[in-house]
Design an enzyme around this catalytic site. Structure first.
Site, PDB file in Angstrom:
ATOM      1  N   GLY A  45      -8.184  46.889  -6.432  1.00  0.00           N
ATOM      2  CA  GLY A  45      -7.966  46.437  -7.804  1.00  0.00           C
ATOM      3  C   GLY A  45      -7.349  45.049  -7.773  1.00  0.00           C
ATOM      4  O   GLY A  45      -6.827  44.617  -6.739  1.00  0.00           O
ATOM      5  N   GLN A  50      -2.499  37.900 -10.722  1.00  0.00           N
ATOM      6  CA  GLN A  50      -2.543  37.728  -9.261  1.00  0.00           C
ATOM      7  C   GLN A  50      -3.412  36.554  -8.827  1.00  0.00           C
ATOM      8  O   GLN A  50      -3.362  36.139  -7.677  1.00  0.00           O
ATOM      9  CB  GLN A  50      -3.077  39.006  -8.581  1.00  0.00           C
ATOM     10  CG  GLN A  50      -2.157  40.202  -8.727  1.00  0.00           C
ATOM     11  CD  GLN A  50      -2.704  41.383  -7.965  1.00  0.00           C
ATOM     12  OE1 GLN A  50      -3.539  42.124  -8.468  1.00  0.00           O
ATOM     13  NE2 GLN A  50      -2.269  41.564  -6.730  1.00  0.00           N
ATOM     14  N   CYS A  88       0.014  45.686  -1.810  1.00  0.00           N
ATOM     15  CA  CYS A  88      -0.403  44.794  -2.893  1.00  0.00           C
ATOM     16  C   CYS A  88      -0.782  43.439  -2.305  1.00  0.00           C
ATOM     17  O   CYS A  88      -0.068  42.912  -1.458  1.00  0.00           O
ATOM     18  CB  CYS A  88       0.750  44.632  -3.875  1.00  0.00           C
ATOM     19  SG  CYS A  88       0.386  43.558  -5.255  1.00  0.00           S
ATOM     20  N   LEU A  89      -1.906  42.893  -2.784  1.00  0.00           N
ATOM     21  CA  LEU A  89      -2.347  41.582  -2.286  1.00  0.00           C
ATOM     22  C   LEU A  89      -1.309  40.497  -2.561  1.00  0.00           C
ATOM     23  O   LEU A  89      -1.268  39.488  -1.869  1.00  0.00           O
ATOM     24  CB  LEU A  89      -3.681  41.196  -2.929  1.00  0.00           C
ATOM     25  CG  LEU A  89      -4.889  42.074  -2.567  1.00  0.00           C
ATOM     26  CD1 LEU A  89      -6.091  41.685  -3.413  1.00  0.00           C
ATOM     27  CD2 LEU A  89      -5.219  41.956  -1.081  1.00  0.00           C
ATOM     28  N   HIS A 130      -0.978  50.928 -11.143  1.00  0.00           N
ATOM     29  CA  HIS A 130      -0.515  49.786 -10.338  1.00  0.00           C
ATOM     30  C   HIS A 130      -0.920  48.470 -11.014  1.00  0.00           C
ATOM     31  O   HIS A 130      -0.111  47.549 -11.139  1.00  0.00           O
ATOM     32  CB  HIS A 130      -1.107  49.892  -8.925  1.00  0.00           C
ATOM     33  CG  HIS A 130      -0.772  48.754  -8.003  1.00  0.00           C
ATOM     34  ND1 HIS A 130      -0.037  48.917  -6.846  1.00  0.00           N
ATOM     35  CD2 HIS A 130      -1.078  47.430  -8.050  1.00  0.00           C
ATOM     36  CE1 HIS A 130       0.101  47.740  -6.241  1.00  0.00           C
ATOM     37  NE2 HIS A 130      -0.533  46.822  -6.948  1.00  0.00           N
ATOM     38  N   GLU A 131      -2.186  48.402 -11.473  1.00  0.00           N
ATOM     39  CA  GLU A 131      -2.683  47.148 -12.065  1.00  0.00           C
ATOM     40  C   GLU A 131      -2.083  46.899 -13.453  1.00  0.00           C
ATOM     41  O   GLU A 131      -1.756  45.755 -13.789  1.00  0.00           O
ATOM     42  CB  GLU A 131      -4.215  47.148 -12.134  1.00  0.00           C
ATOM     43  CG  GLU A 131      -4.940  47.332 -10.791  1.00  0.00           C
ATOM     44  CD  GLU A 131      -4.509  46.354  -9.701  1.00  0.00           C
ATOM     45  OE1 GLU A 131      -4.072  45.237 -10.038  1.00  0.00           O
ATOM     46  OE2 GLU A 131      -4.589  46.710  -8.517  1.00  0.00           O
ATOM     47  N   HIS A 134       1.152  45.255 -13.139  1.00  0.00           N
ATOM     48  CA  HIS A 134       1.049  43.805 -12.926  1.00  0.00           C
ATOM     49  C   HIS A 134       1.033  43.052 -14.251  1.00  0.00           C
ATOM     50  O   HIS A 134       1.617  41.976 -14.372  1.00  0.00           O
ATOM     51  CB  HIS A 134      -0.250  43.456 -12.181  1.00  0.00           C
ATOM     52  CG  HIS A 134      -0.123  43.498 -10.693  1.00  0.00           C
ATOM     53  ND1 HIS A 134       0.731  42.679  -9.991  1.00  0.00           N
ATOM     54  CD2 HIS A 134      -0.762  44.247  -9.758  1.00  0.00           C
ATOM     55  CE1 HIS A 134       0.611  42.937  -8.695  1.00  0.00           C
ATOM     56  NE2 HIS A 134      -0.283  43.892  -8.528  1.00  0.00           N
TER      57      HIS A 134
HETATM   58 ZN    ZN Z   1      -0.828  44.747  -6.747  1.00  0.00          ZN
END
Ligand code: ZN
Length: 160
Positions: A45, A50, A88-89, A130-131, A134
């Site tokens: 995702g 991000q 997480c990226l 999770h997204e 963000h």
């Molecule tokens: Zn993340």
């Protein structure tokens, strides 16, 4: 390729702005770029902040196909939770255990401005939560009580 924003960039801590409909061709193009970036960075995702855009848009590689979720919210959460490892990226090489609701009722808009409401469960429910976090300036490291990898790295990111 869109470049990734990582900790401690303050964009990650902002509440993202709602997307207004109808969207234009630049917005459609941006969604495609997010799909490409998600694949390139090997994420399941990706949320717009991000990649440096503080708007209510996220993409998830669902079991069917990459899907865009616009102005997404979680309406209801099951009491039942499950705990699993997350990374997480935007927080490279850090992993921790996170408890999340197993089932959630969500609403979101698709690219044509059509509103959807549905129940999600399992892996996709976890990724969705999770997204959405963000888009509200929340990272998984705020929710974990147990970092299992990258503790020192994380301390470094936070003192940058
Ligand atoms: Zn993340």
């Amino acid at each position: 390729m869109l470049s990734l924003i990582t900790l401690p960039n303050p964009i990650l801590r902002k509440v993202a702005e709602d997307v207004k409909f109808p969207v234009d061709s630049n917005f459609r193009k941006f969604i495609k770029e997010m799909f490409t970036a998600m694949k390139h960075y090997d994420g399941i995702g990706l949320a717009a902040p991000q990649v440096g855009k503080s708007i209510q848009l996220m993409v998830i590689n669902t079991p069917n196909k990459p899907t865009a979720f616009i102005n997404p919210v979680v309406l209801k959460k099951s009491w039942k939770k499950s705990e699993a490892e997350e990374g997480c990226l935007s927080v490279p090489n850090v992993y921790g255990m996170v408890k999340r609701s197993k089932k959630i009722l969500v609403s979101f808009f698709n690219i044509d401005g059509v509103k959807h409401e549905e129940w999600l469960d399992g892996m996709i429910a976890r990724v969705y939560q999770h997204e959405v976090d963000h888009l509200n300036g929340i990272l998984f490291i705020d929710r974990t009580k147990k970092i299992i990898q990258g503790k020192e790295l994380l301390a470094e990111y936070l003192t940058k």
